[in-house]
Design an enzyme around this catalytic site. Structure first.
Site, PDB file in Angstrom:
ATOM      1  N   ILE B 136       0.854  -1.200   0.000  1.00 17.28           N
ATOM      2  CA  ILE B 136       0.000   0.000   0.000  1.00 17.28           C
ATOM      3  C   ILE B 136       0.886   1.246   0.000  1.00 17.28           C
ATOM      4  CG2 ILE B 136      -1.878   1.207   1.166  1.00 17.28           C
ATOM      5  CD1 ILE B 136      -2.238  -1.361   2.898  1.00 17.28           C
ATOM      6  N   ASP B 201       5.346  -6.244  15.903  1.00 16.01           N
ATOM      7  CA  ASP B 201       5.481  -5.800  14.511  1.00 16.01           C
ATOM      8  C   ASP B 201       4.571  -4.601  14.241  1.00 16.01           C
ATOM      9  OD1 ASP B 201       6.195  -6.346  11.559  1.00 16.01           O
ATOM     10  OD2 ASP B 201       4.009  -6.466  11.536  1.00 16.01           O
ATOM     11  N   LYS B 205       5.555  -0.551  13.197  1.00 13.94           N
ATOM     12  CA  LYS B 205       4.931   0.219  12.112  1.00 13.94           C
ATOM     13  C   LYS B 205       4.217   1.453  12.665  1.00 13.94           C
ATOM     14  CE  LYS B 205       4.528  -3.997   9.388  1.00 13.94           C
ATOM     15  NZ  LYS B 205       3.703  -5.222   9.191  1.00 13.94           N
TER      16      LYS B 205
END
Lengths: 431, 431
Positions: B136, B201, B205
């Site tokens: 994305i 994780d 981000k």
């Protein structure tokens, strides 16, 4: 800190929004990007009406040509709309070496090739993020974010008025004409709604997206266009019972090197992302060969959303000027990779068919016989009991060839038991 | 036509995908952008395993330092992961004047400031589109598309493994451990799943997105993180009955100049866009002051999707090199506009509370009394009839202060009728 002088032509809704956004967030942009965007001039014939934004003294003038000729202006923002004066003033500014920002999809979908060629000849940029999807940075996503991809298909909900009307019909169980009138009353639709509800605005945007995705200029004339006037509350409710919503979709697909390009009311699954894009929101759904499926969503129109996209373009083009890299990215790359438009007779789709039929034995048998003779098989049939003489019959087909579907529909229309012309919508469910 | 030499360090899943994408679509990129990306070297300790992509002879080498030192290489792509060797080799390449592309969120969320400062000192770029949201183009959207906006909040579904597990629990009416085992078996989860299911994780981000949105470096240590191990099938089914789905969300909000930064299981409305992001897909939902609400959706991981983002960065940085505009956009603008992290005691949210209580009269009265004494009011209570000694009680609250909620939960936990520690999830419904 360096500064870039911006001139806006057109102090209407979006023009005022851009001025407001630059004045409000100019300092933030400077902190982020290391230059100051300066609103030097705004040109509009009407210099007196209050637009709710206070321009610094001397900024507002009434002569657009003076603005386009001003040697101190680096970037000219065209927000007047239309395809005559807008075209002339943009060409004038390009020839004066200005970079251009425009939200004018009608202009791009009509004279795009001429404008981009002229920009290339004069080594200036044209930014047009706001021309499709309002505030959604979908042009940048398509041109830069997906640059390493062959686009396979794009489905777009690109007109806020149509999406508002369809959503309102569903929520209020109301028919098209009723909702349109209410929308006109509260400002969500124009007095002359044709540009929106007949799909023309969506077609302009579809032409821009297809040109960008496939490196070849398509104009609005290349877009097979139908609007939403034929969508009834029966359609919306029948679709809902079958698990679908009806949206006006730009449908752009690459098939064996040729481009299918249309605007049609279409059924999308109720649990899909596109099925959940409601009210005035827009979305651009893209399937591409490396990244797979992506989607970009946001407000498709309005003073603020559109301003956000215009300001992003102003910043992008300013950075090119400041870093000495004008035309760092070809604004509209043209290249030879695809065959051009697909012969419409080859379009394959599932279809939704609404018929109004007499409630007699044997009608379905005749209809399915006609469909079968054109190689079209049915996935669903709905006909409800009724005391009326004629009743709606809703058919969903498996994948069929568009021309065969049309021939079958013509034959079905000729049956004496069929009392109104068949209505056909596409079904897009591979999303 | 000009060409740009690319070196890839790490020939694993993504490395092989990037090599494949460059070889497959390099010609298309050249047509679009006017330069040829050349895959000059790929470095990996393992030069023998077949990765399903045929590199030209001599491209694959085993010495990453040789690649980072090669004067003919313009852009070094780091795809080894981890925060030790990856950091050293990136610093080495930066000092050699190479522009860098990386997908390494752990590295950015740990040593981001050091890397970006070093890149500034050596006048090179760092591209990191692939570090968040896989394919994305959300970094580009946030940094460039929304450049004229103050970001108000970001909600992200950023970990494909967690979203796959939560979707699978819902579809199969299965509990967490069972689905995790199946996911490990078919390759959707790692043998050691902690990085994914404990939210780490996603926290990496979240730190990258927050830093970018607010111009200040946040590290993974700044992120209040909880994972999905506490989510049961009871929660998913109770939420569904109340009209919600449970997602692991990165929750990033600006409140009065301070930044709230966390990763939590959260309830989102079933009919919202985020509620319809299923399986391994990711989405980044952004609310900003000019554009309003936008969302970016696509595959969050995997060889191909991630490759698309890496290739987009390679093209972006190549264009900067070719047009002589390195660091045209500061890759990670740092500026002084916000106060830093919000004191966690000030976080306001609606909450979902799962209690396991003895089925006795007066329990709800005690619980709602405790909540009331902390200023927390209930919007919904669900307790089903059961023949067991203890039953689940599901409470939804109105907006409450996080610390008060925690204090109330501690007091509720101490009640003798409450037989298990309360489980709290956020509710994010203003989307």
């Amino acid at each position: 800190m360096k500064s870039i002088n911006v001139g806006i032509i057109g102090f209407g809704t979006v023009g005022a929004g851009v001025a407001e956004a630059l004045l409000k967030n100019g300092e933030l942009i400077a902190k982020r990007m290391g230059f100051t965007p300066v609103l030097r001039r705004v040109a509009d014939l009407d210099t007196t009406t209050d637009r709710g934004v206070k321009l610094p003294d001397g900024v507002l003038i009434n002569d657009a040509k003076q603005l386009a000729d001003d040697p101190e202006i680096d970037i000219v923002v065209e927000l007047v709309g239309g395809t005559t004066f807008a075209k002339d003033i943009i060409l004038r500014a390009i020839r004066n070496g200005k970079s251009i920002v425009t939200a004018n999809k009608a202009l791009l979908a009509t004279y795009g090739q001429e404008l981009f060629n002229e920009a290339q000849a004069h080594n200036v940029d044209i930014g047009f993020e706001a021309s499709v999807g309002g505030g959604i940075p979908c042009i940048k996503a398509l041109r830069e974010g997906l640059v390493g991809n062959h686009v396979k298909s794009i489905l777009g909900i690109l007109n806020g008025t149509c999406n508002y009307i369809l959503t309102k019909m569903e929520n209020d169980h109301a028919d098209f004409e009723e909702v349109l009138k209410a929308a006109q009353k509260n400002g969500y639709a124009e007095a002359n709604p044709a540009l929106d509800v007949d799909g023309i605005d969506t077609a302009h945007k579809a032409a821009v997206l297809a040109s960008l995705a496939f490196g070849k200029f398509f104009t609005v004339k290349d877009v097979q266009t139908s609007g939403i006037r034929s969508v009834t509350i029966t359609d919306i409710e029948s679709a809902a019972e079958l698990g679908y919503k009806i949206k006006l979709l730009a449908i752009i697909k690459e098939n064996d090197g040729a481009i299918q390009l249309g605007v049609h009311p279409a059924l999308v699954p109720v649990r899909s992302l596109l099925g959940n894009v409601s009210d005035v929101f827009n979305a651009v759904w893209v399937d591409a060969d490396v990244v797979g499926k992506t989607m970009y969503y946001g407000r498709g129109a309005g003073r603020q959303a559109t301003s956000s996209a215009v300001v992003a373009d102003i910043v992008d083009l300013s950075l090119n000027i400041i870093s000495g890299s004008k035309r760092r990215i070809p604004p509209f790359p043209q290249y030879d990779e695809y065959k051009g438009l697909m012969d419409d007779s080859n379009v394959m789709s599932r279809f939704y068919i609404r018929l109004q039929v007499q409630d007699k034995p044997g009608v379905l048998s005749k209809i399915s016989g006609i469909l079968g003779s054109h190689g079209i098989s049915l996935s669903s049939v709905t006909q409800k009991e009724s005391s009326s003489e004629s009743v709606p019959m809703i058919l969903l087909t498996h994948i069929a060839k568009g021309t065969e579907m049309q021939k079958a529909a013509d034959q079905i229309a000729a049956l004496e038991e069929v009392v109104a012309p068949p209505v056909l919508f596409r079904i897009e469910d591979a999303i």
